[in-house]
Enzyme design. Structure first.
Site, mmCIF file in Angstrom:
data_model
loop_
_atom_site.group_PDB
_atom_site.id
_atom_site.type_symbol
_atom_site.label_atom_id
_atom_site.label_comp_id
_atom_site.label_asym_id
_atom_site.label_seq_id
_atom_site.Cartn_x
_atom_site.Cartn_y
_atom_site.Cartn_z
ATOM 1 N N THR A 93 -8.358 -3.574 -1.445
ATOM 2 C CA THR A 93 -8.891 -4.895 -1.795
ATOM 3 C C THR A 93 -9.957 -5.334 -0.801
ATOM 4 O O THR A 93 -11.001 -5.838 -1.176
ATOM 5 C CB THR A 93 -7.737 -5.931 -1.837
ATOM 6 O OG1 THR A 93 -6.813 -5.498 -2.834
ATOM 7 C CG2 THR A 93 -8.226 -7.320 -2.182
ATOM 8 N N GLN A 111 2.417 -5.780 -3.347
ATOM 9 C CA GLN A 111 2.701 -5.850 -1.900
ATOM 10 C C GLN A 111 4.006 -5.095 -1.595
ATOM 11 O O GLN A 111 4.384 -4.214 -2.352
ATOM 12 C CB GLN A 111 2.763 -7.307 -1.407
ATOM 13 C CG GLN A 111 1.403 -7.997 -1.376
ATOM 14 C CD GLN A 111 1.024 -8.662 -2.671
ATOM 15 O OE1 GLN A 111 1.848 -9.299 -3.313
ATOM 16 N NE2 GLN A 111 -0.208 -8.523 -3.083
ATOM 17 N N ASN A 117 -4.763 -10.366 -4.315
ATOM 18 C CA ASN A 117 -4.636 -9.745 -2.973
ATOM 19 C C ASN A 117 -4.195 -8.290 -3.099
ATOM 20 O O ASN A 117 -4.411 -7.484 -2.204
ATOM 21 C CB ASN A 117 -3.641 -10.524 -2.089
ATOM 22 C CG ASN A 117 -2.315 -10.835 -2.775
ATOM 23 O OD1 ASN A 117 -2.164 -10.670 -3.981
ATOM 24 N ND2 ASN A 117 -1.359 -11.311 -2.011
ATOM 25 N N ALA A 118 -3.567 -7.940 -4.225
ATOM 26 C CA ALA A 118 -3.063 -6.578 -4.409
ATOM 27 C C ALA A 118 -4.216 -5.637 -4.741
ATOM 28 O O ALA A 118 -5.252 -6.064 -5.239
ATOM 29 C CB ALA A 118 -2.046 -6.556 -5.547
ATOM 30 N N GLY A 119 -4.015 -4.375 -4.465
ATOM 31 C CA GLY A 119 -5.007 -3.371 -4.845
ATOM 32 C C GLY A 119 -4.269 -2.135 -5.315
ATOM 33 O O GLY A 119 -3.719 -1.397 -4.500
ATOM 34 N N HIS A 120 -4.180 -1.953 -6.607
ATOM 35 C CA HIS A 120 -3.435 -0.814 -7.154
ATOM 36 C C HIS A 120 -4.415 0.259 -7.623
ATOM 37 O O HIS A 120 -5.227 0.021 -8.514
ATOM 38 C CB HIS A 120 -2.535 -1.275 -8.314
ATOM 39 C CG HIS A 120 -1.394 -2.132 -7.835
ATOM 40 N ND1 HIS A 120 -0.569 -2.831 -8.669
ATOM 41 C CD2 HIS A 120 -0.941 -2.370 -6.582
ATOM 42 C CE1 HIS A 120 0.342 -3.472 -7.942
ATOM 43 N NE2 HIS A 120 0.134 -3.209 -6.670
ATOM 44 N N LEU A 162 3.158 12.549 0.565
ATOM 45 C CA LEU A 162 3.814 13.553 1.409
ATOM 46 C C LEU A 162 2.778 14.529 1.978
ATOM 47 O O LEU A 162 2.861 14.925 3.147
ATOM 48 C CB LEU A 162 4.851 14.325 0.577
ATOM 49 C CG LEU A 162 5.631 15.368 1.374
ATOM 50 C CD1 LEU A 162 6.629 14.698 2.312
ATOM 51 C CD2 LEU A 162 6.354 16.354 0.462
ATOM 52 N N THR A 176 3.168 -12.293 2.942
ATOM 53 C CA THR A 176 2.383 -12.944 1.893
ATOM 54 C C THR A 176 3.177 -14.161 1.425
ATOM 55 O O THR A 176 4.199 -14.506 2.034
ATOM 56 C CB THR A 176 2.028 -11.956 0.759
ATOM 57 O OG1 THR A 176 1.081 -12.591 -0.120
ATOM 58 C CG2 THR A 176 3.246 -11.478 -0.016
ATOM 59 N N ASP A 232 0.816 -1.227 0.000
ATOM 60 C CA ASP A 232 0.000 0.000 0.000
ATOM 61 C C ASP A 232 0.840 1.262 0.000
ATOM 62 O O ASP A 232 0.437 2.289 0.553
ATOM 63 C CB ASP A 232 -0.971 0.009 1.204
ATOM 64 C CG ASP A 232 -1.818 -1.236 1.244
ATOM 65 O OD1 ASP A 232 -2.282 -1.653 0.175
ATOM 66 O OD2 ASP A 232 -1.992 -1.810 2.336
ATOM 67 N N GLY A 269 -11.004 -3.317 2.075
ATOM 68 C CA GLY A 269 -11.674 -2.218 2.778
ATOM 69 C C GLY A 269 -11.295 -2.140 4.253
ATOM 70 O O GLY A 269 -11.812 -1.297 4.998
ATOM 71 N N THR A 275 2.345 14.186 -4.380
ATOM 72 C CA THR A 275 1.699 15.154 -3.484
ATOM 73 C C THR A 275 0.175 15.138 -3.638
ATOM 74 O O THR A 275 -0.495 16.136 -3.384
ATOM 75 C CB THR A 275 2.224 16.576 -3.793
ATOM 76 O OG1 THR A 275 2.038 16.828 -5.201
ATOM 77 C CG2 THR A 275 3.692 16.734 -3.441
ATOM 78 N N LYS A 280 2.051 2.129 -5.160
ATOM 79 C CA LYS A 280 2.772 1.686 -6.369
ATOM 80 C C LYS A 280 1.936 1.876 -7.627
ATOM 81 O O LYS A 280 2.477 2.118 -8.695
ATOM 82 C CB LYS A 280 3.171 0.206 -6.235
ATOM 83 C CG LYS A 280 4.172 -0.055 -5.125
ATOM 84 C CD LYS A 280 4.482 -1.527 -4.993
ATOM 85 C CE LYS A 280 3.314 -2.342 -4.503
ATOM 86 N NZ LYS A 280 2.842 -2.026 -3.143
HETATM 87 P P1 IMP Z 1 -2.269 -12.814 1.736
HETATM 88 O O1 IMP Z 1 -1.312 -12.274 0.730
HETATM 89 O O2 IMP Z 1 -3.709 -12.592 1.354
HETATM 90 O O3 IMP Z 1 -2.001 -14.230 2.097
HETATM 91 O O4 IMP Z 1 -2.087 -11.976 3.090
HETATM 92 C C1 IMP Z 1 -0.916 -12.074 3.883
HETATM 93 C C2 IMP Z 1 -0.568 -10.714 4.488
HETATM 94 O O5 IMP Z 1 -0.207 -9.810 3.451
HETATM 95 C C3 IMP Z 1 -1.731 -10.045 5.213
HETATM 96 O O6 IMP Z 1 -1.203 -9.292 6.282
HETATM 97 C C4 IMP Z 1 -2.293 -9.102 4.170
HETATM 98 O O7 IMP Z 1 -2.991 -8.012 4.744
HETATM 99 C C5 IMP Z 1 -1.026 -8.659 3.493
HETATM 100 N N1 IMP Z 1 -1.240 -8.217 2.109
HETATM 101 C C6 IMP Z 1 -1.444 -8.988 1.024
HETATM 102 N N2 IMP Z 1 -1.570 -8.250 -0.072
HETATM 103 C C7 IMP Z 1 -1.425 -6.968 0.315
HETATM 104 C C8 IMP Z 1 -1.413 -5.727 -0.392
HETATM 105 O O8 IMP Z 1 -1.561 -5.648 -1.614
HETATM 106 N N3 IMP Z 1 -1.227 -4.615 0.371
HETATM 107 C C9 IMP Z 1 -1.017 -4.668 1.715
HETATM 108 N N4 IMP Z 1 -1.010 -5.817 2.406
HETATM 109 C C10 IMP Z 1 -1.211 -6.957 1.712
#
Ligand code: IMP
Length: 424
Positions: A300, A224, A39-42, A332, A239, A14, A302, A414, A17
């Site tokens: 991802t 991540q 799992n990512a949220g861009h 910043l 992760t 987070d 919330g 910024t 990126k």
């Molecule tokens: P997993 O990747 O879903 O197995 O989660 C393992 C750990 O990584 C947990 O603490 C998640 O919150 C964290 N995590 C996974 N993907 C992200 C991401 O894109 N941003 C921030 N934390 C993440």
């Protein structure tokens, strides 16, 4: 000369990126994602529109850029289909410019079920995963019974491999009424998804090699953050992939010399979602203020993110293990209102100061942050586009970070929008 850059998160994810990839993608021909999954949220904000992508490289927002998903990613085909539909709804044409490696492992519904069951059984020691099935899918990959994209195009092989899962995962699947345990349903869904994926198949390693030989510029998109790396992060609160630079090599099948520069993305303070040690965490009004101003809620899931001051000890670790040469510092402007800004320079462990992250998690959980305090600039920097126009105290803050980490700052963000950026 344009450089092939790798974008790596230096904290716990987070870092912002998505915006950096979108910006640097303007200068690249090709964008390649190498690890992680849905799992990512861009988040990318362009012209009052907000795009949140999970699997598809953030570079897709830039028209005409070629995007690759490498073998190091775990691809949830259902989430992928949803994301394709989202792009179409936004008028973004991905046809003939989004490609996937046949060697990419799949995240299937039963992986999400297992993720949920495992989290539950960990009880108070749960990891706080995103429950997107990431861990169980990488387990299958490494155990060599994963199902890969290539398997989708051979119905008999796919059925056999799915049936084998019934044996392997009997304790999760047998007798379960959860629809995610229904392998026949998964098989049928995959048959449909195969049609969508078929035209996107490409040998990503070879395609990148050729692009490089032709003089194209490549951007490697990490997901991540370094502190979540399965080997070098805060294991087991991590992760399941290599989020650090090595992941780009194995996750795409490229040699190290294809990467000219590693750009580390660092948020101007620290956040973390999920469980695990977080030495500079603020569980007070200041932490709450950071969360509110920075809108620190997971893109991802919330979930509210945990917040804290910048941690130079963790950053030194990230800079070293990735070979970071330049930094993109984000958000910043979130620090604008604070009269005092703290930076953790050392940890105190067993009464002694140390400047590096202890690898034993039990030790990391007990360290106390040692801070240096800086005066806040207390004026609005939102949308500033020149380093010289930043207040002097903001410049000092950034220069302090660069000096300590012995890297240069190439970009400061910024605000959420593309144009709210300082290119240094
Ligand atoms: P997993 O990747 O879903 O197995 O989660 C393992 C750990 O990584 C947990 O603490 C998640 O919150 C964290 N995590 C996974 N993907 C992200 C991401 O894109 N941003 C921030 N934390 C993440």
């Amino acid at each position: 000369m344009k450089k092939n850059r790798a974008i790596i998160g230096c904290q716990w994810g987070d870092e912002g990126k998505g915006k950096i990839v979108d910006l640097l993608a303007a200068d690249a021909d090709v964008i390649a994602r190498f690890q992680g999954g849905a799992n990512a949220g861009h988040t990318i904000c362009v012209d009052h529109k907000k795009y949140i992508l999970h699997l598809i490289p953030a570079g897709i927002i830039q028209p005409g850029k070629i995007c690759y998903i490498g073998n190091g990613v775990v691809l949830d085909p259902l989430a992928f289909k949803e994301e394709l539909a989202f792009l179409t709804s936004q008028g973004i044409d991905y046809r003939n410019r989004l490609f996937v490696s046949p060697a990419t492992n799949l995240v299937l519904p039963y992986h999400k079920l297992i993720d949920a069951v495992e989290e539950e059984s960990r009880g108070t020691a749960s990891l706080g995963t995103t429950q997107r099935g990431i861990g169980p899918a990488y387990v299958d990959k490494v155990a060599r019974h994963g199902i890969r994209v290539a398997d989708l195009f051979s119905p008999d092989r796919l059925r056999k491999r799915l049936e084998f899962q019934r044996v392997l995962k009997a304790r999760y699947l047998e007798g379960s009424v959860d629809p995610r345990a229904d392998l026949e349903r998964t098989y049928q869904e995959l048959q449909e998804l195969a049609v969508t994926l078929r035209p996107m198949m490409i040998d990503v390693s070879l395609a990148l090699y050729r692009a490089h030989r032709e003089g194209k510029t490549i951007l490697f998109e990490g997901a991540q953050g370094s502190m979540l790396d399965v080997d070098l992060g805060t294991y087991p609160f991590a992760t399941s992939s290599n989020t650090t630079i090595g992941g780009a090599l194995t996750g795409l099948g490229i040699g190290p010399k294809m990467i000219d520069e590693v750009v580390g993305v660092v948020k101007a303070y620290t956040t973390r979602v999920g469980a695990g040690p977080f030495p500079t965490e603020l569980v007070d009004a200041v932490g709450e203020q950071l969360r509110t101003i920075g809108d620190e809620y997971g893109a991802t899931t919330g979930r509210p993110r945990r917040t804290g001051w910048l941690d130079l000890v963790a950053l030194r670790h990230a800079v070293r293990i990735n070979g970071v040469e330049s930094l993109a510092i984000t958000k910043l402007d979130v620090l604008d209102q604070f009269d005092e800004i703290k930076v953790c320079t050392h940890y105190e462990l067993h009464g002694e100061r140390q400047g590096e992250v202890p690898l034993d998690l039990a030790e990391l959980a007990t360290v106390k942050p040692v801070y240096t305090s800086m005066p806040g600039w207390q004026c609005d920097t939102t949308g500033t586009t020149s380093f010289a126009k930043l207040p002097e105290k903001a410049r000092s803050y950034l220069e302090y970070i660069a000096r300590d980490l012995e890297v240069r700052i190439c970009l400061v963000s910024t605000g959420a929008k593309r144009e709210e950026t300082i290119l240094v």
